[in-house]
Scaffold this active site. Structure first.
Site, PDB file in Angstrom:
ATOM      1  N   GLU A  38      48.052 -87.218 -56.525  1.00 18.09           N
ATOM      2  CA  GLU A  38      46.683 -86.651 -56.470  1.00 18.09           C
ATOM      3  C   GLU A  38      46.146 -86.622 -55.048  1.00 18.09           C
ATOM      4  OE1 GLU A  38      47.681 -89.135 -58.519  1.00 18.09           O
ATOM      5  OE2 GLU A  38      48.052 -87.784 -60.201  1.00 18.09           O
ATOM      6  N   ASP A  54      55.241 -88.583 -58.968  1.00 19.39           N
ATOM      7  CA  ASP A  54      54.063 -89.218 -59.556  1.00 19.39           C
ATOM      8  C   ASP A  54      53.036 -89.477 -58.445  1.00 19.39           C
ATOM      9  OD1 ASP A  54      52.489 -90.593 -61.361  1.00 19.39           O
ATOM     10  OD2 ASP A  54      53.691 -92.429 -61.320  1.00 19.39           O
ATOM     11  N   ASP A  69      48.342 -91.176 -67.814  1.00 20.89           N
ATOM     12  CA  ASP A  69      48.347 -92.488 -68.472  1.00 20.89           C
ATOM     13  C   ASP A  69      47.428 -92.547 -69.686  1.00 20.89           C
ATOM     14  OD1 ASP A  69      50.048 -93.059 -66.460  1.00 20.89           O
ATOM     15  OD2 ASP A  69      48.654 -94.294 -65.314  1.00 20.89           O
TER      16      ASP A  69
HETATM   17  C1  NOJ Z   1      51.665 -94.052 -62.922  1.00 19.32           C
HETATM   18  C2  NOJ Z   1      52.242 -93.072 -63.885  1.00 19.32           C
HETATM   19  O1  NOJ Z   1      51.242 -92.324 -64.483  1.00 19.32           O
HETATM   20  C3  NOJ Z   1      53.077 -93.813 -64.899  1.00 19.32           C
HETATM   21  O2  NOJ Z   1      53.634 -92.887 -65.787  1.00 19.32           O
HETATM   22  C4  NOJ Z   1      54.165 -94.604 -64.187  1.00 19.32           C
HETATM   23  O3  NOJ Z   1      54.908 -95.321 -65.121  1.00 19.32           O
HETATM   24  C5  NOJ Z   1      53.525 -95.549 -63.195  1.00 19.32           C
HETATM   25  N1  NOJ Z   1      52.727 -94.793 -62.267  1.00 19.32           N
HETATM   26  C6  NOJ Z   1      54.587 -96.339 -62.410  1.00 19.32           C
HETATM   27  O4  NOJ Z   1      55.350 -95.476 -61.673  1.00 19.32           O
END
Ligand code: NOJ
Length: 974
Positions: free
Chosen positions: A543, A540, A616
């Site tokens: 970017e 995750d 998200d």
């Molecule tokens: C951002 C991610 O997009 C999300 O899916 C994740 O739960 C959070 N980071 C925490 O790791």
């Protein structure tokens, strides 16, 4: 840094609560110097109209050619002393590649994007260039139907098919490669800047409102001021821009194509709305710059987590593609100068010009051409096609155990349970929070006992404490990203507080990262000892997300290995992390097993390393709806293993929304429910009735259709054809379907789905593009399409997802409800034969062990099923892999034999039922070719042939006593 520490801590502490859609955190074109300059250039060209002429030209004396490449020097009349190299190549498959770079300049432009994105140097065609006075041309292709013309002055590149222009580059004169310069240059204009120009700029000035020539002879083209050349400010951040301006502007026009798709990732329609021109839908260009956008808008050209600079241009005549291989931030304007044409304007911050023209002429050709360049998607482990249960966070081993138990108690299948960042001690990835996860190996093994898997998150930011061995070793090795000064370690904020980021551009980072995943027993004190091969990885925040950085990402002047600035490589950065983590998983077991790594950031080529998701999203109907075109768009740009968080990451969806979201998710290649830490728990077993049963049935439907999904994944992994196929891909000549992006086909199976993405719906309109019968998956109602397309009304009560078999398809399913994918391995197959209007049908089934690479050695089965009619109907099963020269057989495969090890392992797997829809007459008898008479039942109804609609006839052949590995023929006698 640029934010006070107290302010920073406050904003981090409040992150989940107060951040809403904060558009002001992100740049618009006018906040970015090079984008402003690019758009201003376009505006000046527009104002000048037909008198505008590109200052770039080819020096005829410099031209040389060999059997496939054209070389020349290019210069700009604005800066005659600056030289550019220009190259055009033609590949064997008809793809043309254009490259241009500054030579002998003050610095070097970044030219390594190809090294990361392409799988190999493509083979070049042998062709004959014809060099003329005004232009150079080459004809190529099977019947010499393709032609590339390079006009010398001004420089213009035109691709033609059948003598008609399809792609024109720099036809509008917006090509501009800002050369490297020293800060004073504009002040001390070279004496010959004007004289050396072949065309007097006065001609252009007359037609524009630029300042008089004496003030700045290049202003007609470059503008008056050094706008954002030497440093830039965005909110509290200053970008030092040590290299000065080096942006690249390029116009690419499609004179005969009025629809464009691609350049993900944006939350928008599949057919890209315009950004300039009188009726522009958006006022901002599409932005390609990987960013962590908190609570992103559901309808916007704003940048998101991934960036693939691939565009499809489509018309009833052909589909063509442009792949603009650049790693820096890029903005793309789209307009339709006429009803028939599309103009695109690409503005990038740095890097060389490296553009591929993909000639198509069908969508599938473009997919294959692109897959030859960047590779097809990897065939993932079969279990990863099942349902993934995630949330931020399952907080302990007990929690994990309970969740799994509750699924089992309610007979709801799942394959994978996920651990978000709270499993890691102080967000120090690889280190278990032992208070909550005292025995991780036991936990993973319990989950794995029925073939299920776990996924744990590993982010690229490392907590800067010397007691964290991962950080300490990376620091000692000098493989962390450096600040703008070029020495020391860049420091920023992320989940783990003060953090540094591994520089995966550093070659030493690769073996080191791989070593972290090596199994226990290695001579390491801090590797991930408490893990097993049943836990996989989620990358995750790559970017990368930097909470206190500009636009929540890394400063552009941070330094990577080789001295490259982050601005040069930003969009590739996340892919490297994905790439090396997948390699680490492959190398942790012997023989190797297929990895599963989910990444948030992606670029061209990421499809080779695993899955991505759309980040998200919010628990709203709008976000649910836009998730579909987003996933379709990723798919046509190669990144086919993708999906959206089911339920929405933020918010607490009500039961109806959750049910519909499960239905939409079950028809995405990557199917995972996920939720923010502040949301209420919403696992399917927590739902009240009837919602719980409905979600169970949709999950079962996903598992029932796994043979179809796996077959589609396999085709994508060989040919690059996306798993979800939008209408324009299936019916490229049907103009009605060009903008349809809420219904799509599942692989080559003939299943057409239209998930419901609005509340209170009981029926939907589905568009049928061709004159074929379509059959309702649930009710067996037959609808008829029409040659010119037709909308039909299909019931969509909450417990069904609108799903049709297209007449002419044979769909293999596995209908035994199981807890997880692995338990289905020996389950029998049902064949659903949906007859077309000439009473025939066709389908495929691909199976292998689902986890190793033995398939590449020929361990698989790949069957074709056909139904055809002449005096009764014959249903035939044959071995597709044995057909010599079969295009879809993996190129590397030389060793296939029908009785391979995998085929042996499933030799007892039966076809348990054949269901035939649309038969005209009740059969007299049904028997196998070997004479064996079969048992069957028949319910009369509307037949595939004719004009009637209504419930179709259903023939059910019970236990036909044939195996999936065998050739056989079932004769339905009239
Ligand atoms: C951002 C991610 O997009 C999300 O899916 C994740 O739960 C959070 N980071 C925490 O790791």
């Amino acid at each position: 840094m640029r934010l006070s520490i107290s302010g920073l801590l406050l904003s981090i502490a409040l992150l989940p609560f107060v951040f809403a859609v904060k558009s002001q955190d992100f740049k618009t074109c006018s906040d970015s110097g090079f984008c402003r300059r690019g758009r201003a250039l376009a505006a000046r060209a527009d104002a000048a109209g037909s008198s505008w002429k590109s200052p770039y030209s080819i020096d005829p004396a410099s031209i040389s050619t060999d059997t496939s490449v054209f070389f020349a020097s290019v210069r700009s009349s604005l800066y005659p002393e600056i030289k550019f190299s220009f190259e055009a190549r033609i590949h064997e498959d008809g793809v043309a590649r254009i490259r241009m770079d500054e030579v002998g300049g003050l610095r070097k432009r970044y030219d390594e994007a190809a090294a990361w994105a392409l799988i190999e140097e493509p083979r070049r065609a042998k062709i004959n260039w014809v060099v003329g006075k005004m232009d150079t041309r080459v004809q190529y292709g099977h019947k010499k139907e393709m032609e590339l013309k390079i006009y010398h002055n001004p420089l213009k590149i035109v691709y033609l098919r059948g003598g008609r222009e399809e792609i024109v580059i720099n036809g509008d004169g917006l090509l501009h490669m800002e050369h490297f310069r020293t800060k004073q240059e504009i002040l001390e204009q070279p004496d010959d800047a004007n004289n050396a120009s072949d065309e007097s700029p006065e001609a252009f000035i007359e037609n524009t409102e630029q300042k008089p020539f004496e003030a700045n002879p290049r202003a007609w083209f470059e503008g008056e001021s050094e706008d954002g050349w030497w440093s830039e400010q965005f909110r509290t951040w200053t970008d030092s821009k040590p290299k000065g301006p080096e942006s690249l502007s390029l116009d690419i026009v499609f004179p005969r194509h009025n629809v464009v798709y691609g350049i993900p990732e944006h939350a928008t329609r599949l057919a890209l709305p315009t950004t300039t021109g009188p009726d522009a839908v958006y006022s901002e260009p599409y932005r390609l710059y990987n960013l962590d956008v908190f609570e992103y808008l559901a309808d916007s050209p704003m940048a998101l987590y991934g960036a693939i600079p691939l565009l499809h241009a489509h018309s009833t005549d052909s589909t063509i593609g442009i792949f603009d291989l650049i790693a820096s931030e890029t903005w793309v304007d789209i307009s339709h100068p006429t009803a028939k044409s599309t103009k695109t304007h690409w503005i990038s911050e740095s890097g060389i010009l490296d553009v591929f023209l993909l000639p198509g002429p069908t969508p599938n050709d473009v997919f294959e051409q692109y897959a030859k360049l960047t590779g097809p998607s990897a065939l993932p482990p079969e279990w990863s096609l099942g349902y993934h249960q995630c949330r931020w966070n399952y907080i302990s081993s007990e929690d994990v155990k309970t969740v799994a138990q509750r699924f089992d108690e309610d007979d709801i299948p799942f394959d994978v349970i996920w651990l978000d960042i709270e499993y890691a001690e102080d967000h120090k990835y690889f280190i278990w929070k032992k208070s909550e996860f005292p025995d991780p190996i036991q936990m993973i093994s319990d989950i794995a006992s029925v073939g299920r898997k776990m996924v744990a998150i590993i982010d690229p930011h490392l907590k800067r404490v010397s007691s964290y061995p991962v950080y300490a070793e990376a620091s000692e090795k000098g493989i962390l990203i450096k600040p703008a000064s070029g020495s020391g370690e860049f420091e920023g904020w992320c989940w783990s507080g003060s953090s540094s980021w591994v520089d995966f551009f550093h070659p030493d980072s690769w073996p080191w990262w791989i070593s972290l995943f090596q199994p226990k027993g290695n001579d390491k004190t801090w590797h991930w000892t408490d893990s097993t091969e049943d836990i996989f990885i989620w990358n995750d925040m790559n970017e990368p997300s930097v909470f206190n950085g500009p636009e929540i990402t890394l400063i552009k002047d941070a330094i990577h290995c080789g001295g490259w600035e982050h601005r040069d490589v930003h969009n590739i950065n996340g892919m490297l992390f994905h790439n090396i983590t997948s390699k680490a998983l492959i190398s942790r077991s012997a023989p190797s097993k297929r990895p599963f790594v989910l990444s948030r950031s992606f670029y061209a080529g990421s499809q080779r390393f695993g899955a991505i998701w759309t980040g998200d999203n919010m628990g709203t109907w709008e976000h649910m709806a836009v998730g579909i075109p987003m996933v379709l768009s990723n798919g046509i740009a190669g990144m086919t293993f993708s999906g959206a968080d089911v339920g929405g990451f933020f918010g607490n969806p009500d039961s109806e929304m959750l049910v519909r979201w499960y239905q939409a998710g079950a028809f995405a290649p990557f199917f995972r429910a996920h939720a923010h830490i502040d949301t209420k728990r919403r696992e399917p077993f927590l739902l009240d009735e009837p919602y719980k049963s409905i979600v169970r049935s949709i999950l079962r439907l996903r598992y029932t259709l796994l043979p179809v999904w796996y077959t589609a994944f396999r085709e994508a992994s060989v040919r690059g054809i996306p798993i979800l196929r939008p209408h324009y891909v299936m019916f490229p000549k049907d103009v009605n379907g060009f903008t349809i992006d809420d219904q799509y086909f599942l692989g080559g199976s003939g299943l057409l789905v239209k998930p419901v993405t609005q509340p209170g719906i009981n029926e939907v309109q589905i568009y049928l593009a061709d004159n074929q019968p379509y059959y309702n998956y649930y009710t067996f109602d037959l609808y008829r399409g029409a040659e010119s397309g037709r909308h039909v009304t299909v019931p969509a009560p909450l417990d069904t997802v609108p799903l049709l078999y297209r007449g002419g398809s044979i769909v293999p399913t596995r209908e035994r409800p199981r807890r997880a994918t692995r338990l289905m391995k020996h389950d029998p197959i049902t064949l659903h034969v949906a007859l077309d209007k000439s009473n025939s049908a066709k389908g495929e089934l691909y199976l292998d062990d689902g986890e190793t690479y033995a398939n590449l050695q020929g361990d698989f089965i790949w069957r074709e099923f056909t139904a055809s009619t002449s005096k009764g109907t014959r249903i035939i099963s044959k071995d597709l892999a044995s057909i010599p020269g079969n295009k879809a057989v993996d190129a590397e495969l030389t060793t296939y034999i029908p009785s391979n090890t995998f085929a042996q392992s499933v030799k007892d797997v039966r076809i348990e039922r054949i269901v035939v829809l649309g038969l005209s007459k009740k059969p007299r008898q049904i028997k196998l070719d070997n004479g064996r008479i079969l048992d069957w039942s028949f319910e009369d109804g509307v037949s595939a042939v004719g004009k009637k609609e209504g419930t179709t006839s259903v023939l059910t052949i019970k236990d036909p006593a044939v195996k999936i590995t065998q050739d056989w023929v079932v004769n339905i006698e009239e």
